[in-house]
Design a protein around this motif. Structure first.
Motif, PDB file in Angstrom:
ATOM      1  N   ASP A   1       0.833  -1.199   0.000  1.00  0.00           N
ATOM      2  CA  ASP A   1       0.000   0.000   0.000  1.00  0.00           C
ATOM      3  C   ASP A   1       0.871   1.254   0.000  1.00  0.00           C
ATOM      4  O   ASP A   1       1.932   1.282   0.605  1.00  0.00           O
ATOM      5  CB  ASP A   1      -0.918   0.020   1.219  1.00  0.00           C
ATOM      6  CG  ASP A   1      -1.879  -1.155   1.243  1.00  0.00           C
ATOM      7  OD1 ASP A   1      -1.963  -1.859   0.229  1.00  0.00           O
ATOM      8  OD2 ASP A   1      -2.527  -1.360   2.276  1.00  0.00           O
ATOM      9  N   LYS A   2       0.412   2.295  -0.672  1.00  0.00           N
ATOM     10  CA  LYS A   2       1.143   3.563  -0.743  1.00  0.00           C
ATOM     11  C   LYS A   2       0.851   4.372   0.516  1.00  0.00           C
ATOM     12  O   LYS A   2      -0.271   4.792   0.738  1.00  0.00           O
ATOM     13  CB  LYS A   2       0.703   4.335  -1.978  1.00  0.00           C
ATOM     14  CG  LYS A   2       1.365   5.675  -2.134  1.00  0.00           C
ATOM     15  CD  LYS A   2       0.836   6.407  -3.350  1.00  0.00           C
ATOM     16  CE  LYS A   2       1.503   7.762  -3.460  1.00  0.00           C
ATOM     17  NZ  LYS A   2       0.990   8.521  -4.583  1.00  0.00           N
TER      18      LYS A   2
ATOM     19  N   ASN B   1      -8.200   4.592 -11.054  1.00  0.00           N
ATOM     20  CA  ASN B   1      -7.104   5.411 -11.574  1.00  0.00           C
ATOM     21  C   ASN B   1      -7.008   6.712 -10.799  1.00  0.00           C
ATOM     22  O   ASN B   1      -7.957   7.484 -10.741  1.00  0.00           O
ATOM     23  CB  ASN B   1      -7.328   5.722 -13.064  1.00  0.00           C
ATOM     24  CG  ASN B   1      -7.302   4.466 -13.907  1.00  0.00           C
ATOM     25  OD1 ASN B   1      -6.533   3.548 -13.625  1.00  0.00           O
ATOM     26  ND2 ASN B   1      -8.138   4.422 -14.926  1.00  0.00           N
ATOM     27  N   CYS B   2      -5.853   6.938 -10.226  1.00  0.00           N
ATOM     28  CA  CYS B   2      -5.636   8.179  -9.475  1.00  0.00           C
ATOM     29  C   CYS B   2      -4.873   9.174 -10.335  1.00  0.00           C
ATOM     30  O   CYS B   2      -4.017   8.810 -11.122  1.00  0.00           O
ATOM     31  CB  CYS B   2      -4.881   7.901  -8.187  1.00  0.00           C
ATOM     32  SG  CYS B   2      -5.904   7.083  -6.958  1.00  0.00           S
TER      33      CYS B   2
ATOM     34  N   ASN C   1      -7.947  14.365  -3.046  1.00  0.00           N
ATOM     35  CA  ASN C   1      -7.951  13.057  -2.396  1.00  0.00           C
ATOM     36  C   ASN C   1      -9.040  12.941  -1.341  1.00  0.00           C
ATOM     37  O   ASN C   1      -9.243  13.854  -0.540  1.00  0.00           O
ATOM     38  CB  ASN C   1      -6.596  12.791  -1.722  1.00  0.00           C
ATOM     39  CG  ASN C   1      -5.485  12.588  -2.719  1.00  0.00           C
ATOM     40  OD1 ASN C   1      -5.700  12.117  -3.834  1.00  0.00           O
ATOM     41  ND2 ASN C   1      -4.273  12.942  -2.326  1.00  0.00           N
TER      42      ASN C   1
ATOM     43  N   SER D   1     -15.402   4.892  -5.632  1.00  0.00           N
ATOM     44  CA  SER D   1     -14.499   5.299  -6.711  1.00  0.00           C
ATOM     45  C   SER D   1     -15.152   5.106  -8.081  1.00  0.00           C
ATOM     46  O   SER D   1     -15.044   5.970  -8.954  1.00  0.00           O
ATOM     47  CB  SER D   1     -13.199   4.496  -6.630  1.00  0.00           C
ATOM     48  OG  SER D   1     -12.368   4.777  -7.729  1.00  0.00           O
TER      49      SER D   1
ATOM     50  N   GLU E   1      -2.956  13.046 -10.032  1.00  0.00           N
ATOM     51  CA  GLU E   1      -2.442  14.058  -9.107  1.00  0.00           C
ATOM     52  C   GLU E   1      -3.210  15.371  -9.187  1.00  0.00           C
ATOM     53  O   GLU E   1      -3.166  16.178  -8.254  1.00  0.00           O
ATOM     54  CB  GLU E   1      -0.953  14.296  -9.359  1.00  0.00           C
ATOM     55  CG  GLU E   1      -0.083  13.138  -8.939  1.00  0.00           C
ATOM     56  CD  GLU E   1       1.395  13.443  -9.098  1.00  0.00           C
ATOM     57  OE1 GLU E   1       1.762  14.621  -9.288  1.00  0.00           O
ATOM     58  OE2 GLU E   1       2.184  12.483  -9.031  1.00  0.00           O
TER      59      GLU E   1
ATOM     60  N   LEU F   1      -8.639   6.919  -1.790  1.00  0.00           N
ATOM     61  CA  LEU F   1      -7.492   6.210  -1.228  1.00  0.00           C
ATOM     62  C   LEU F   1      -7.964   5.423  -0.013  1.00  0.00           C
ATOM     63  O   LEU F   1      -8.384   6.001   0.990  1.00  0.00           O
ATOM     64  CB  LEU F   1      -6.389   7.193  -0.854  1.00  0.00           C
ATOM     65  CG  LEU F   1      -5.937   8.109  -2.000  1.00  0.00           C
ATOM     66  CD1 LEU F   1      -5.011   9.203  -1.493  1.00  0.00           C
ATOM     67  CD2 LEU F   1      -5.277   7.303  -3.102  1.00  0.00           C
TER      68      LEU F   1
ATOM     69  N   ASN G   1      -9.783  11.387  -6.074  1.00  0.00           N
ATOM     70  CA  ASN G   1      -9.119  10.098  -5.917  1.00  0.00           C
ATOM     71  C   ASN G   1      -9.634   9.487  -4.623  1.00  0.00           C
ATOM     72  O   ASN G   1      -9.751  10.179  -3.611  1.00  0.00           O
ATOM     73  CB  ASN G   1      -7.600  10.269  -5.788  1.00  0.00           C
ATOM     74  CG  ASN G   1      -6.974  10.865  -7.027  1.00  0.00           C
ATOM     75  OD1 ASN G   1      -7.291  10.485  -8.141  1.00  0.00           O
ATOM     76  ND2 ASN G   1      -6.066  11.816  -6.825  1.00  0.00           N
TER      77      ASN G   1
ATOM     78  N   LYS H   1      -4.430   2.244  -0.279  1.00  0.00           N
ATOM     79  CA  LYS H   1      -4.533   1.598  -1.577  1.00  0.00           C
ATOM     80  C   LYS H   1      -5.399   2.475  -2.489  1.00  0.00           C
ATOM     81  O   LYS H   1      -6.575   2.714  -2.202  1.00  0.00           O
ATOM     82  CB  LYS H   1      -5.181   0.220  -1.417  1.00  0.00           C
ATOM     83  CG  LYS H   1      -5.408  -0.525  -2.692  1.00  0.00           C
ATOM     84  CD  LYS H   1      -4.140  -1.123  -3.217  1.00  0.00           C
ATOM     85  CE  LYS H   1      -4.441  -2.071  -4.364  1.00  0.00           C
ATOM     86  NZ  LYS H   1      -3.252  -2.619  -4.935  1.00  0.00           N
ATOM     87  N   PRO H   2      -4.824   2.988  -3.583  1.00  0.00           N
ATOM     88  CA  PRO H   2      -5.630   3.774  -4.520  1.00  0.00           C
ATOM     89  C   PRO H   2      -6.721   2.910  -5.151  1.00  0.00           C
ATOM     90  O   PRO H   2      -6.452   1.800  -5.593  1.00  0.00           O
ATOM     91  CB  PRO H   2      -4.622   4.227  -5.578  1.00  0.00           C
ATOM     92  CG  PRO H   2      -3.277   4.091  -4.933  1.00  0.00           C
ATOM     93  CD  PRO H   2      -3.407   2.942  -3.980  1.00  0.00           C
TER      94      PRO H   2
END
Length: 196
Positions: free
Chosen positions: A33-34, A42-43, A49, A73, A45, A86, A84, A38-39
């Motif tokens: 996971d980031k 499609n995220c 968020n 999402s 920038e 997350l 996004n 977990k995104p």
């Protein structure tokens, strides 16, 4: 007309993406996971968020079916909304872990909205700000073979912080209120939902 395994699960064995990291603050986490999130989909920038916190009912990998953040999402994508999603939900997490995760990891993602869906995992044990799983890992390290682990000095013991006089429901409410106040201080919207 609902399809088993995709729209509902009945008496299925618990399946989830394994937590493969001991986390010094949260007890356990996933390396894939980031920043612990977990995104979903499609995220981009350029989009704002929204972070989702919770336990198994928020976890993206439970039973192999889509989680509510994944459905959110898909709805946002369908309606071309600039957000996004997350997903920070992890099986077994309680509101204390959500609060700590928000402070350490969530704020770094500059969310416009934080959604907490929790409550069930706060029941059934004495409330503590520390993490019971990490406490158990460290306790096992100390008591294994009736000797101290080489990781801990002879004069150290394991602590989960100050005990509370609050019951589980009041402790959950306090954690949710604290997350709301933190978010307000950073001009982030907050939505806390008690699991039915």
């Amino acid at each position: 007309g609902l399809k088993a395994g995709s729209e509902f699960v009945h008496a299925a064995p618990l399946r989830h993406h394994e937590c493969d990291a001991v986390d010094s603050l949260l007890g356990y986490s996933r390396l894939t996971d980031k920043n612990g999130f977990k995104p979903m989909g499609n995220c981009d920038e350029k989009k704002k968020n929204i972070i989702c916190l919770g336990g198994s009912t928020t976890d993206y990998s439970l039973f192999g079916i889509p989680s509510w953040p994944e459905y959110l999402s898909k709805l946002f994508s369908r309606d071309n909304l600039p957000f996004n999603i997350l997903n920070g939900g992890v099986i077994g997490y309680n509101s204390s872990q959500e609060l700590l995760k928000l402070l350490r990891d969530g704020l770094e993602l500059a969310p416009t909205l934080v959604i907490s869906y929790s409550g069930v995992n706060d029941l059934g044990y004495t409330p503590m700000l520390g993490n019971k799983y990490l406490y158990e890992i460290l306790e096992n390290a100390i008591t294994e073979n009736n000797s101290k682990s080489i990781l801990l000095a002879d004069n150290l013991s394991v602590s989960c912080g100050t005990n509370t006089s609050l019951d589980s429901a009041d402790y959950w409410y306090r954690n949710e209120t604290t997350m709301n106040n933190i978010c307000r201080g950073y001009e982030i919207s907050f939505l806390g939902i008690l699991q039915p």
